[in-house]
Design a protein around this motif. Structure first.
Motif, PDB file in Angstrom:
ATOM      1  N   GLY A  99       0.804  -1.216   0.000  1.00 54.64           N
ATOM      2  CA  GLY A  99       0.000   0.000   0.000  1.00 54.64           C
ATOM      3  C   GLY A  99       0.834   1.261   0.000  1.00 54.64           C
ATOM      4  N   GLY A 100       2.011   1.201   0.608  1.00 52.69           N
ATOM      5  CA  GLY A 100       2.874   2.369   0.643  1.00 52.69           C
ATOM      6  C   GLY A 100       3.363   2.755  -0.738  1.00 52.69           C
ATOM      7  N   THR A 101       3.622   1.748  -1.589  1.00 52.79           N
ATOM      8  CA  THR A 101       4.078   2.027  -2.954  1.00 52.79           C
ATOM      9  C   THR A 101       3.000   2.753  -3.740  1.00 52.79           C
ATOM     10  OG1 THR A 101       5.524   0.083  -2.976  1.00 52.79           O
ATOM     11  CG2 THR A 101       4.859   0.968  -5.110  1.00 52.79           C
ATOM     12  N   VAL A 102       1.767   2.274  -3.643  1.00 52.18           N
ATOM     13  CA  VAL A 102       0.659   2.909  -4.360  1.00 52.18           C
ATOM     14  C   VAL A 102       0.416   4.322  -3.822  1.00 52.18           C
ATOM     15  CG1 VAL A 102      -1.804   2.780  -4.896  1.00 52.18           C
ATOM     16  CG2 VAL A 102      -0.409   0.699  -4.911  1.00 52.18           C
ATOM     17  N   GLY A 103       0.454   4.478  -2.497  1.00 48.68           N
ATOM     18  CA  GLY A 103       0.239   5.798  -1.900  1.00 48.68           C
ATOM     19  C   GLY A 103       1.317   6.792  -2.285  1.00 48.68           C
ATOM     20  N   ARG A 104       2.562   6.329  -2.293  1.00 49.97           N
ATOM     21  CA  ARG A 104       3.666   7.210  -2.678  1.00 49.97           C
ATOM     22  C   ARG A 104       3.527   7.642  -4.131  1.00 49.97           C
ATOM     23  NH1 ARG A 104       7.054  10.870  -0.589  1.00 49.97           N
ATOM     24  NH2 ARG A 104       9.201  10.707  -1.330  1.00 49.97           N
ATOM     25  N   MET A 105       3.096   6.721  -4.998  1.00 52.90           N
ATOM     26  CA  MET A 105       2.893   7.044  -6.407  1.00 52.90           C
ATOM     27  C   MET A 105       1.781   8.077  -6.553  1.00 52.90           C
ATOM     28  SD  MET A 105       4.310   6.152  -9.239  1.00 52.90           S
ATOM     29  CE  MET A 105       5.004   4.551  -8.804  1.00 52.90           C
ATOM     30  N   ARG A 106       0.761   7.940  -5.731  1.00 54.01           N
ATOM     31  CA  ARG A 106      -0.345   8.902  -5.786  1.00 54.01           C
ATOM     32  C   ARG A 106       0.141  10.293  -5.393  1.00 54.01           C
ATOM     33  NH1 ARG A 106      -3.775   6.035  -2.819  1.00 54.01           N
ATOM     34  NH2 ARG A 106      -4.511   4.914  -4.667  1.00 54.01           N
ATOM     35  N   SER A 107       1.027  10.369  -4.407  1.00 55.21           N
ATOM     36  CA  SER A 107       1.586  11.661  -3.995  1.00 55.21           C
ATOM     37  C   SER A 107       2.439  12.267  -5.103  1.00 55.21           C
ATOM     38  CB  SER A 107       2.429  11.494  -2.725  1.00 55.21           C
ATOM     39  OG  SER A 107       1.632  11.043  -1.647  1.00 55.21           O
ATOM     40  N   LEU A 108       3.227  11.423  -5.773  1.00 49.15           N
ATOM     41  CA  LEU A 108       4.048  11.916  -6.875  1.00 49.15           C
ATOM     42  C   LEU A 108       3.179  12.460  -8.007  1.00 49.15           C
ATOM     43  CD1 LEU A 108       6.845   9.213  -7.160  1.00 49.15           C
ATOM     44  CD2 LEU A 108       7.179  11.643  -6.693  1.00 49.15           C
ATOM     45  N   GLY A 109       2.013  11.838  -8.190  1.00 54.80           N
ATOM     46  CA  GLY A 109       1.099  12.304  -9.236  1.00 54.80           C
ATOM     47  C   GLY A 109       0.618  13.723  -9.011  1.00 54.80           C
ATOM     48  N   ARG A 110       0.672  14.181  -7.770  1.00 55.22           N
ATOM     49  CA  ARG A 110       0.245  15.563  -7.472  1.00 55.22           C
ATOM     50  C   ARG A 110       1.414  16.540  -7.539  1.00 55.22           C
ATOM     51  NH1 ARG A 110      -2.864  12.533  -3.568  1.00 55.22           N
ATOM     52  NH2 ARG A 110      -1.284  12.887  -1.963  1.00 55.22           N
ATOM     53  N   SER A 111       2.608  16.034  -7.811  1.00 60.99           N
ATOM     54  CA  SER A 111       3.793  16.885  -7.901  1.00 60.99           C
ATOM     55  C   SER A 111       4.090  17.191  -9.361  1.00 60.99           C
ATOM     56  CB  SER A 111       4.994  16.191  -7.251  1.00 60.99           C
ATOM     57  OG  SER A 111       5.418  15.093  -8.055  1.00 60.99           O
ATOM     58  N   ASN A 112       5.251  17.773  -9.622  1.00 62.28           N
ATOM     59  CA  ASN A 112       5.652  18.075 -10.996  1.00 62.28           C
ATOM     60  C   ASN A 112       6.492  16.974 -11.619  1.00 62.28           C
ATOM     61  OD1 ASN A 112       4.414  20.646 -11.040  1.00 62.28           O
ATOM     62  ND2 ASN A 112       6.142  21.526  -9.919  1.00 62.28           N
ATOM     63  N   THR A 113       6.544  15.829 -10.978  1.00 55.87           N
ATOM     64  CA  THR A 113       7.357  14.726 -11.480  1.00 55.87           C
ATOM     65  C   THR A 113       6.716  14.096 -12.715  1.00 55.87           C
ATOM     66  OG1 THR A 113       8.117  14.226  -9.240  1.00 55.87           O
ATOM     67  CG2 THR A 113       8.414  12.518 -10.901  1.00 55.87           C
ATOM     68  N   MET A 114       7.514  13.916 -13.772  1.00 49.34           N
ATOM     69  CA  MET A 114       7.044  13.196 -14.952  1.00 49.34           C
ATOM     70  C   MET A 114       7.027  11.709 -14.625  1.00 49.34           C
ATOM     71  SD  MET A 114       8.773  13.118 -18.739  1.00 49.34           S
ATOM     72  CE  MET A 114       8.346  14.836 -19.051  1.00 49.34           C
ATOM     73  N   LEU A 115       5.892  11.042 -14.858  1.00 47.68           N
ATOM     74  CA  LEU A 115       5.741   9.624 -14.531  1.00 47.68           C
ATOM     75  C   LEU A 115       5.733   8.799 -15.811  1.00 47.68           C
ATOM     76  CD1 LEU A 115       3.045   9.910 -11.718  1.00 47.68           C
ATOM     77  CD2 LEU A 115       5.545   9.765 -11.481  1.00 47.68           C
TER      78      LEU A 115
END
Length: 325
Positions: A99-115
């Motif tokens: 769950g931490g991996t999915v949550g961390r990815m969700r946080s990155l999605g709200r940043s300026n990081t290109m995914l």
């Protein structure tokens, strides 16, 4: 044409690239994603990209080939100021994830990081909800399941997709074409072409080229006469057969053939055949120096004018405009 441009203002400092790998990832796909960046560094004489490997717990990650990658850092420690994150994961993705991996990815999605999703990485991004409303693609074997599980993602069957700050591909060597396109966006097409030459590639494939799906897989459990009909079409591009001739070759009636195409391919035989011919024409326009008139003949058109009209109606540009792209 869809907008695949990437906002990338000039920067003198290297872009910080994180690579998250999950157990069972493809070594080939990961190499195809990373090597173009490293070669761009080498050929430019500058450190354009700086890479750091991550894993869910910071430990070694076994690949599909049962060779392990030492990540060095856990995904939990990944900094939010990362410029790009490449996610390499198996396809299909395991049903259960930390769950931490999915949550961390969700946080990155709200940043300026290109995914960037490679192979099953697309599914991880979708599971985190960071692809909702975006165009995306993934390995063709997962199209049906992905469409069912993630209806908010605009799935395409292209080789790769670049939609704003989300990049996804069909895995394998498609990752290389996608990343060389990214290098071109960041540092110009000349450098990207030199990277392509380094890998002894004839060209950088374009995003809108379809994933090459084996015929039997494309048609699933379709009856043998339909598979045989499509094979006949693919073998007779320069001198197209009529629907009546196809039916005669197969020993069925024209009406039976039309019903098969409508049921399994949602198209009439003539329209499906025309699409095959135009796709071949597009390939020849992009990959050869043949005159447009000769390409028209090779793809079964009676005249260059007829070919140009059909091409424009199908792709929105004329054959000559296609070459200018």
């Amino acid at each position: 044409m869809p907008d695949t441009s990437i906002a990338s203002p000039f920067t003198s400092s290297p872009r910080w690239v994180g690579v998250l790998t999950l157990p069972g990832f493809s070594l080939l796909a990961q190499a195809c994603a990373l090597e173009p960046l490293m070669v761009a560094n080498q050929l430019s004489g500058q450190r354009l990209y700086r890479v750091q490997a991550f894993s869910p717990d910071g430990g070694e990650v076994p690949s599909l080939a049962e060779l392990s990658l030492a990540a060095g850092r856990s995904f939990e420690s990944l900094p939010m100021e990362l410029d790009m994150l490449i996610v390499c994961a198996p396809s299909p993705l395991p049903t259960t994830l930390d769950g931490g991996t999915v949550g961390r990815m969700r946080s990155l999605g709200r940043s300026n990081t290109m995914l960037i999703g490679i192979g099953g990485g697309t599914e991880l991004l979708a599971r985190a909800g960071v692809l909702d409303g975006y165009r995306a693609t993934l390995p063709w074997q997962r199209f049906a399941a992905f469409t069912r599980d993630f209806p908010r993602v605009r799935l395409s069957q292209q080789l790769f997709e670049i939609d704003r700050d989300r990049l996804t591909c069909g895995g394998g060597t498609a990752a290389m074409d996608m990343m060389m396109t990214l290098v071109a966006s960041h540092h110009g097409s000349e450098l990207a072409e030199r990277v392509s030459e380094h890998f002894v590639l004839e060209r950088i494939r374009m995003a809108d080229e379809p994933q090459q799906v084996p015929l039997r897989a494309r048609l699933g459990h379709a009856p043998a006469p339909l598979v045989d009909a499509v094979m006949l079409m693919e073998a007779n591009i320069e001198e197209p057969l009529t629907t009546h001739e196809l039916a005669e070759h197969l020993g069925i009636s024209r009406r039976q053939l039309e019903r098969l195409f409508k049921k399994y391919l949602q198209a009439v035989p003539g329209r499906y055949y025309l699409d095959l011919r135009l796709q071949e024409a597009r390939r020849l326009l992009r990959e050869s120096d043949l005159p447009v008139g000769e390409i028209a003949m090779k793809t079964g058109f009676s005249s260059p004018a007829h070919f140009s009209t059909a091409y424009r109606n199908h792709f929105g540009v004329t054959p000559r405009e296609e070459r200018l792209h």
